[in-house]
Design an enzyme around this catalytic site. Sequence first.
Site: not given
Length: 249
Positions: A91, A110, A112, A178
Amino acid sequence: MTPGNLLPQTESVSRERIALACRVLAHRGLADGILGHISLKITDSTLLVRCRGPYERGLAYTQAEDIRMVDLDGNPAADGELAGGYTVPNELPLHTELFRRRPDIRAVVHAHPPRVVAADLAGLAVRPIVGAYDIPGARLAANGVPVYPRGVLIRDRRLATEMADAMGTRPVVVLRGHGLTSAAETVEQAVLQAISVDGLSGLALQVTSAGGHLVDLPDADMAELPDLGGAFNTETAWRHELARLGEPR
């Protein structure tokens, strides 16, 4: 320490800061297992990013050598940067698309966080339900936390553009099914923003599970919340995060 001192001074310091931030993220439960990454823009065309190595153990065990310098297309920015079996995150476009369009940011996180995912799937938006409990979080939520409604792996510029469009100029975007993306001037700020969103999501789940209803902080109370400044909101908070890890200041 002044706010400016949080900005990286050398490349080696930058790598260590990102590695520490990865460990904080995992220690807080926002990046369990081997998923998640943090990046820092170095120049207009290069960034340092947490890469996956040949003996990957997860973000909780990130070291400075796991942080590699690449260009906006994921190519090594110098000889040896992706040597030894290191690969950039699938990603990476999530990071690079934000750097291409957002001159106000230098760092992207980023992660989760399960509570953020659960709250969003339950239809609970990130809202300013607290005040002095978390002043930076209240202010962030009061201005809105957008949602990118697709639970996809953001593996190319097309999908990264969709996410960036949903995020707009906001510091955080929730990714449905996500996780989240957080962007700021420093990796420390980006991680602390993610922690605040996770905390607000956890409280929302607790309140509604107990049969309560979410109510936004009144405007009059929001206006009373002081700006404690970067020295408290970021630097002191970050020292606390490092202390939780048992890391030196």
